[in-house]
Write a protein that holds these residues in place. Structure first.
Motif, short mmCIF file in Angstrom:
data_model
loop_
_atom_site.label_atom_id
_atom_site.label_comp_id
_atom_site.label_asym_id
_atom_site.label_seq_id
_atom_site.Cartn_x
_atom_site.Cartn_y
_atom_site.Cartn_z
N PRO A 69 0.82 -1.21 0.00
CA PRO A 69 0.00 0.00 0.00
C PRO A 69 0.86 1.27 0.00
CG PRO A 69 -0.49 -1.40 1.91
CD PRO A 69 0.65 -2.01 1.20
N SER A 70 0.30 2.33 -0.54
CA SER A 70 1.06 3.59 -0.64
C SER A 70 1.41 4.18 0.72
CB SER A 70 0.30 4.61 -1.48
OG SER A 70 -0.95 4.89 -0.89
N ALA A 71 0.73 3.77 1.78
CA ALA A 71 1.05 4.26 3.12
C ALA A 71 2.35 3.66 3.65
CB ALA A 71 -0.10 3.94 4.08
N MET A 72 2.86 2.63 2.97
CA MET A 72 4.10 1.98 3.39
C MET A 72 5.21 2.32 2.39
SD MET A 72 2.64 -1.78 4.44
CE MET A 72 4.27 -2.41 4.84
N PRO A 73 6.45 2.41 2.87
CA PRO A 73 7.54 2.69 1.95
C PRO A 73 7.71 1.56 0.93
CG PRO A 73 8.34 2.56 4.23
CD PRO A 73 6.89 2.26 4.24
N TYR A 74 8.04 1.92 -0.27
CA TYR A 74 8.29 0.93 -1.31
C TYR A 74 9.18 1.54 -2.37
CZ TYR A 74 7.63 -2.25 -5.24
OH TYR A 74 7.85 -3.12 -6.28
N GLU A 75 10.24 0.83 -2.68
CA GLU A 75 11.12 1.20 -3.77
C GLU A 75 11.36 -0.06 -4.57
OE1 GLU A 75 15.67 2.70 -4.51
OE2 GLU A 75 14.75 3.16 -2.59
N GLN A 76 10.91 -0.08 -5.81
CA GLN A 76 11.00 -1.28 -6.63
C GLN A 76 12.42 -1.84 -6.60
OE1 GLN A 76 9.74 -0.82 -10.68
NE2 GLN A 76 9.85 -2.99 -11.09
N GLY A 77 12.51 -3.11 -6.26
CA GLY A 77 13.80 -3.78 -6.22
C GLY A 77 14.55 -3.64 -4.90
N ALA A 78 14.17 -2.69 -4.04
CA ALA A 78 14.89 -2.47 -2.78
C ALA A 78 14.46 -3.49 -1.72
CB ALA A 78 14.66 -1.06 -2.28
N ASN A 79 13.21 -3.90 -1.71
CA ASN A 79 12.70 -4.90 -0.77
C ASN A 79 11.71 -5.76 -1.54
OD1 ASN A 79 12.16 -6.32 1.53
ND2 ASN A 79 10.84 -4.77 2.44
N PRO A 80 12.23 -6.52 -2.53
CA PRO A 80 11.33 -7.16 -3.48
C PRO A 80 10.62 -8.42 -2.99
CG PRO A 80 13.59 -7.73 -4.01
CD PRO A 80 13.63 -6.73 -2.88
N PHE A 81 11.01 -8.94 -1.81
CA PHE A 81 10.36 -10.18 -1.38
C PHE A 81 10.34 -10.30 0.13
CE2 PHE A 81 14.81 -11.24 -1.35
CZ PHE A 81 14.95 -12.09 -0.27
N PHE A 82 9.44 -11.16 0.60
CA PHE A 82 9.39 -11.65 1.97
C PHE A 82 9.59 -13.16 1.88
CE2 PHE A 82 5.77 -8.43 2.86
CZ PHE A 82 6.66 -7.41 3.08
N VAL A 83 9.89 -13.78 3.01
CA VAL A 83 9.83 -15.23 3.09
C VAL A 83 8.58 -15.55 3.90
CG1 VAL A 83 10.94 -17.35 3.86
CG2 VAL A 83 12.34 -15.45 3.00
N SER A 84 7.71 -16.32 3.28
CA SER A 84 6.45 -16.70 3.92
C SER A 84 6.60 -18.09 4.52
CB SER A 84 5.33 -16.68 2.89
OG SER A 84 4.14 -17.21 3.44
N VAL A 85 6.27 -18.22 5.81
CA VAL A 85 6.28 -19.52 6.49
C VAL A 85 4.85 -19.81 6.88
CG1 VAL A 85 7.11 -20.85 8.47
CG2 VAL A 85 8.61 -19.16 7.39
N ARG A 86 4.32 -20.90 6.33
CA ARG A 86 2.92 -21.23 6.55
C ARG A 86 2.82 -22.63 7.15
NH1 ARG A 86 -1.11 -19.93 2.24
NH2 ARG A 86 -1.94 -18.63 3.90
N GLY A 87 1.86 -22.80 8.02
CA GLY A 87 1.63 -24.11 8.62
C GLY A 87 0.21 -24.21 9.12
N GLU A 88 -0.17 -25.40 9.51
CA GLU A 88 -1.53 -25.63 9.99
C GLU A 88 -1.62 -25.66 11.50
OE1 GLU A 88 -2.77 -29.24 8.09
OE2 GLU A 88 -2.83 -28.32 6.10
N ASP A 89 -0.49 -25.71 12.18
CA ASP A 89 -0.47 -25.86 13.64
C ASP A 89 -0.07 -24.53 14.30
OD1 ASP A 89 0.99 -26.40 16.26
OD2 ASP A 89 0.12 -28.39 15.85
N ALA A 90 -0.99 -23.95 15.04
CA ALA A 90 -0.76 -22.64 15.68
C ALA A 90 0.41 -22.70 16.66
CB ALA A 90 -2.03 -22.16 16.38
N ASP A 91 0.54 -23.79 17.40
CA ASP A 91 1.65 -23.90 18.35
C ASP A 91 3.00 -23.92 17.64
OD1 ASP A 91 -0.05 -23.93 20.56
OD2 ASP A 91 -0.19 -26.12 20.59
N GLU A 92 3.07 -24.63 16.52
CA GLU A 92 4.31 -24.70 15.77
C GLU A 92 4.68 -23.33 15.20
OE1 GLU A 92 6.39 -27.50 12.39
OE2 GLU A 92 4.21 -27.31 12.37
N ILE A 93 3.71 -22.65 14.61
CA ILE A 93 3.97 -21.32 14.05
C ILE A 93 4.35 -20.35 15.17
CG2 ILE A 93 2.88 -19.34 12.89
CD1 ILE A 93 3.67 -21.65 11.00
N SER A 94 3.69 -20.43 16.30
CA SER A 94 4.01 -19.55 17.44
C SER A 94 5.44 -19.79 17.93
CB SER A 94 3.02 -19.76 18.58
OG SER A 94 1.73 -19.35 18.19
#
Length: 140
Positions: A69-94
């Motif tokens: 969103p425009s309310a957040m800083p963004y510069e193309q190529g400067a922060n082009p990705f996140f690493v997403s960690v997904r799981g089904e178990d809330a305790d494991e993710i926590s």
């Protein structure tokens, strides 16, 4: 229990176009949830931007994307990705969250969100931004 990591690409207004392109290259199915779909419109001009999207294919290709969103800083190529960690178990993710949070900058605490039982974002002490969540079925 198991978790997956997925490259989460960041765009400003072109996530849908990128997801469609990657689908045309790798095949599979594209999903795009807009800020309007999620009831999270901060700027009316960005209501149709992608808040969460992905392409997932039977060949193993998987990428996620969103429009910063425009309310957040963004510069193309400067922060082009996140690493997403997904799981089904809330305790494991926590547990993983607590470990990653050591020395990190928490951008959004790990807590329930409208789209997931748990969702959080942090930048670790090495400058890598991680998004952790407990998966929930999408019924859009």
């Amino acid at each position: 229990m198991s978790v997956t990591t997925t490259t989460h690409l960041n765009f400003r207004g072109s996530a849908r176009e990128a997801l469609d392109f990657y689908q045309s290259v790798f095949g599979g199915h594209a999903i795009a949830v807009t800020y309007k779909d999620a009831g999270n419109v901060q700027n009316e001009n960005e209501a149709d931007w992608v808040m969460w999207g992905q392409v997932i294919a039977d060949n193993g290709f998987h990428v996620m994307a969103y429009d910063v969103p425009s309310a957040m800083p963004y510069e193309q190529g400067a922060n082009p990705f996140f690493v997403s960690v997904r799981g089904e178990d809330a305790d494991e993710i926590s547990t993983l969250w607590q470990r990653l949070a050591d020395g990190s900058n928490v951008l959004r605490p790990l807590e329930p969100a409208a789209w997931a039982p748990l969702y959080g974002m942090l930048t670790d002490r090495f400058g890598v931004t991680w998004v952790l969540d407990v998966t929930a079925p999408y019924n859009g």
